[in-house]
Design a protein around this motif. Structure first.
Motif, PDB file in Angstrom:
ATOM      1  N   LYS A 259      12.905 -13.339  34.518  1.00 48.39           N
ATOM      2  CA  LYS A 259      12.386 -11.974  34.406  1.00 48.39           C
ATOM      3  C   LYS A 259      10.858 -11.961  34.421  1.00 48.39           C
ATOM      4  CE  LYS A 259      16.314 -10.257  31.701  1.00 48.39           C
ATOM      5  NZ  LYS A 259      16.733  -9.718  30.368  1.00 48.39           N
ATOM      6  N   ARG A 260      10.262 -13.028  33.890  1.00 48.46           N
ATOM      7  CA  ARG A 260       8.799 -13.066  33.783  1.00 48.46           C
ATOM      8  C   ARG A 260       8.131 -13.655  35.023  1.00 48.46           C
ATOM      9  NH1 ARG A 260      11.151 -13.015  29.061  1.00 48.46           N
ATOM     10  NH2 ARG A 260      10.103 -12.459  27.110  1.00 48.46           N
ATOM     11  N   GLY A 262      10.029 -14.632  38.121  1.00 46.61           N
ATOM     12  CA  GLY A 262      10.749 -14.540  39.367  1.00 46.61           C
ATOM     13  C   GLY A 262      12.109 -15.172  39.258  1.00 46.61           C
ATOM     14  N   GLY A 263      12.860 -15.192  40.375  1.00 43.33           N
ATOM     15  CA  GLY A 263      14.244 -15.599  40.337  1.00 43.33           C
ATOM     16  C   GLY A 263      14.496 -17.013  40.770  1.00 43.33           C
ATOM     17  N   GLU A 264      15.560 -17.182  41.574  1.00 40.64           N
ATOM     18  CA  GLU A 264      16.089 -18.493  41.900  1.00 40.64           C
ATOM     19  C   GLU A 264      15.049 -19.428  42.523  1.00 40.64           C
ATOM     20  OE1 GLU A 264      19.020 -19.725  41.277  1.00 40.64           O
ATOM     21  OE2 GLU A 264      19.905 -17.943  40.389  1.00 40.64           O
ATOM     22  N   ASP A 265      14.258 -18.930  43.466  1.00 35.76           N
ATOM     23  CA  ASP A 265      13.301 -19.810  44.167  1.00 35.76           C
ATOM     24  C   ASP A 265      12.320 -20.419  43.175  1.00 35.76           C
ATOM     25  OD1 ASP A 265      14.524 -19.207  46.521  1.00 35.76           O
ATOM     26  OD2 ASP A 265      13.053 -17.702  47.150  1.00 35.76           O
ATOM     27  N   THR A 266      11.835 -19.568  42.250  1.00 40.24           N
ATOM     28  CA  THR A 266      10.889 -20.056  41.249  1.00 40.24           C
ATOM     29  C   THR A 266      11.555 -21.064  40.329  1.00 40.24           C
ATOM     30  OG1 THR A 266       9.818 -17.920  41.324  1.00 40.24           O
ATOM     31  CG2 THR A 266       9.262 -19.348  39.476  1.00 40.24           C
ATOM     32  N   ARG A 267      12.812 -20.797  39.997  1.00 37.63           N
ATOM     33  CA  ARG A 267      13.527 -21.695  39.102  1.00 37.63           C
ATOM     34  C   ARG A 267      13.661 -23.075  39.722  1.00 37.63           C
ATOM     35  NH1 ARG A 267      19.500 -20.048  38.040  1.00 37.63           N
ATOM     36  NH2 ARG A 267      18.409 -18.115  37.534  1.00 37.63           N
ATOM     37  N   GLU A 268      14.020 -23.109  41.008  1.00 39.15           N
ATOM     38  CA  GLU A 268      14.176 -24.404  41.660  1.00 39.15           C
ATOM     39  C   GLU A 268      12.847 -25.155  41.714  1.00 39.15           C
ATOM     40  OE1 GLU A 268      16.817 -26.070  42.760  1.00 39.15           O
ATOM     41  OE2 GLU A 268      17.995 -24.549  41.763  1.00 39.15           O
ATOM     42  N   ALA A 269      11.769 -24.411  41.979  1.00 43.12           N
ATOM     43  CA  ALA A 269      10.453 -25.055  42.029  1.00 43.12           C
ATOM     44  C   ALA A 269      10.096 -25.651  40.680  1.00 43.12           C
ATOM     45  CB  ALA A 269       9.399 -24.050  42.487  1.00 43.12           C
ATOM     46  N   ALA A 270      10.426 -24.914  39.610  1.00 39.94           N
ATOM     47  CA  ALA A 270      10.109 -25.410  38.272  1.00 39.94           C
ATOM     48  C   ALA A 270      10.890 -26.659  37.940  1.00 39.94           C
ATOM     49  CB  ALA A 270      10.394 -24.315  37.237  1.00 39.94           C
ATOM     50  N   ALA A 271      12.078 -26.792  38.525  1.00 38.92           N
ATOM     51  CA  ALA A 271      12.916 -27.935  38.218  1.00 38.92           C
ATOM     52  C   ALA A 271      12.492 -29.181  38.988  1.00 38.92           C
ATOM     53  CB  ALA A 271      14.371 -27.620  38.543  1.00 38.92           C
ATOM     54  N   GLN A 272      11.701 -28.991  40.065  1.00 37.30           N
ATOM     55  CA  GLN A 272      11.362 -30.137  40.919  1.00 37.30           C
ATOM     56  C   GLN A 272      10.293 -31.018  40.294  1.00 37.30           C
ATOM     57  OE1 GLN A 272      12.887 -31.139  43.650  1.00 37.30           O
ATOM     58  NE2 GLN A 272      14.386 -29.555  43.238  1.00 37.30           N
TER      59      GLN A 272
END
Length: 272
Positions: A259-260, A262-272
């Protein structure tokens, strides 16, 4: 900056901690990291168990350090979390291997085989009758996976400064996290820990001792905070520039961060 979400003992709010089921659920939720505690069995295996005894998680008075892996493998490490599960006729069939004692090697294999980069935060528990043998066996296993270099998806944590010193001697490139749970420890710890070590305060320190957190931040060290399970605590972490939040509820933390940031794309980037 979006912090990494690290699943504390897996998705341990919903499922029994340190079980393979809890970790697989955390991975499916998009967690960027997994946290585990390790102890050494009597026959030299590293297992993912928090308490020294098994009364809470396996309904026995036995000690992890006095039992062989085969003995531990006969115990049920999941029923305590949901004691009425057997009465649910509509529940899916249970894979017993997902609810038995989890070896660190199995967890490392699971992470190594996953389809994206996932990091592991491994905490060695002290005091223990095995002393430095815990860190020696841990580093040996990391070498088996080729995860003793600076770019490896692993870091070692402990409340014991001495334990982390052992890891530093055995594998100088492995990232280290000095855990602290009392603000009075920081003035002493800051004088002795390595210049690249991460500091891991509890969420209570962020709430109650912001000046100590500011003092840590001024040293330029990354902060990895445990155990962050509420939105207001996540907000405190964001304000403090925390790099990793360790949570029993990784799915909730990811949803709030989506929510703060962004969605899926941001999540994947954070996990990399």
């Amino acid at each position: 900056m979006r912090p990494q979400v690290v699943a504390h003992r897996g998705a341990s709010h919903e499922l029994a901690e340190h079980t393979l089921a809890a970790y697989l659920t955390a991975l499916d939720s998009g967690a960027g990291g997994l946290e585990c505690d390790v102890r050494l069995t009597a026959d030299g295996h590293l297992v993912c168990v928090h308490d020294r005894d098994l009364r809470r998680t396996a309904a026995t008075k036995g000690l992890v350090s006095t039992m062989d892996l085969a003995e531990l493998s006969e115990l049920d490490f999941a029923s305590w979390k949901n004691p009425w599960a057997d009465l649910d006729d509509e529940a899916p069939d249970i894979d017993e291997t997902h609810h038995s004692v989890l070896t660190l090697r199995k967890l490392l294999e699971t992470v190594a085989d996953y389809d994206r980069r996932v990091e592991l935060a491994i905490e060695t528990k002290h005091p223990t009758r095995f002393g430095g043998l815990v860190e020696k066996r841990l580093v040996e296993m990391l070498r088996d996976f080729g995860w003793h270099h600076a770019d490896a998806p692993v870091r070692v944590m402990s409340f014991s400064f001495t334990a982390l010193q052992r890891v530093e001697r055995l594998a100088p490139e492995v990232r280290l996290v000095q855990l602290i749970d009392k603000p009075t420890y920081w003035p002493m710890v800051r004088r002795v820990i390595g210049k690249d070590w991460v500091v891991g305060p509890g969420i209570g320190m962020l709430r109650d001792h912001p000046r100590v957190i500011e003092s840590i931040a001024r040293t330029g060290r990354d902060l990895h905070v445990w155990t962050v399970n509420k939105e207001r605590d996540l907000d405190l972490c964001l304000e403090a520039g925390v790099k990793a939040v360790i949570s029993d509820r990784p799915r909730l933390m990811i949803d709030l961060l989506d929510k703060r940031f962004g969605g899926e794309d941001t999540r994947e980037a954070a996990a990399q």
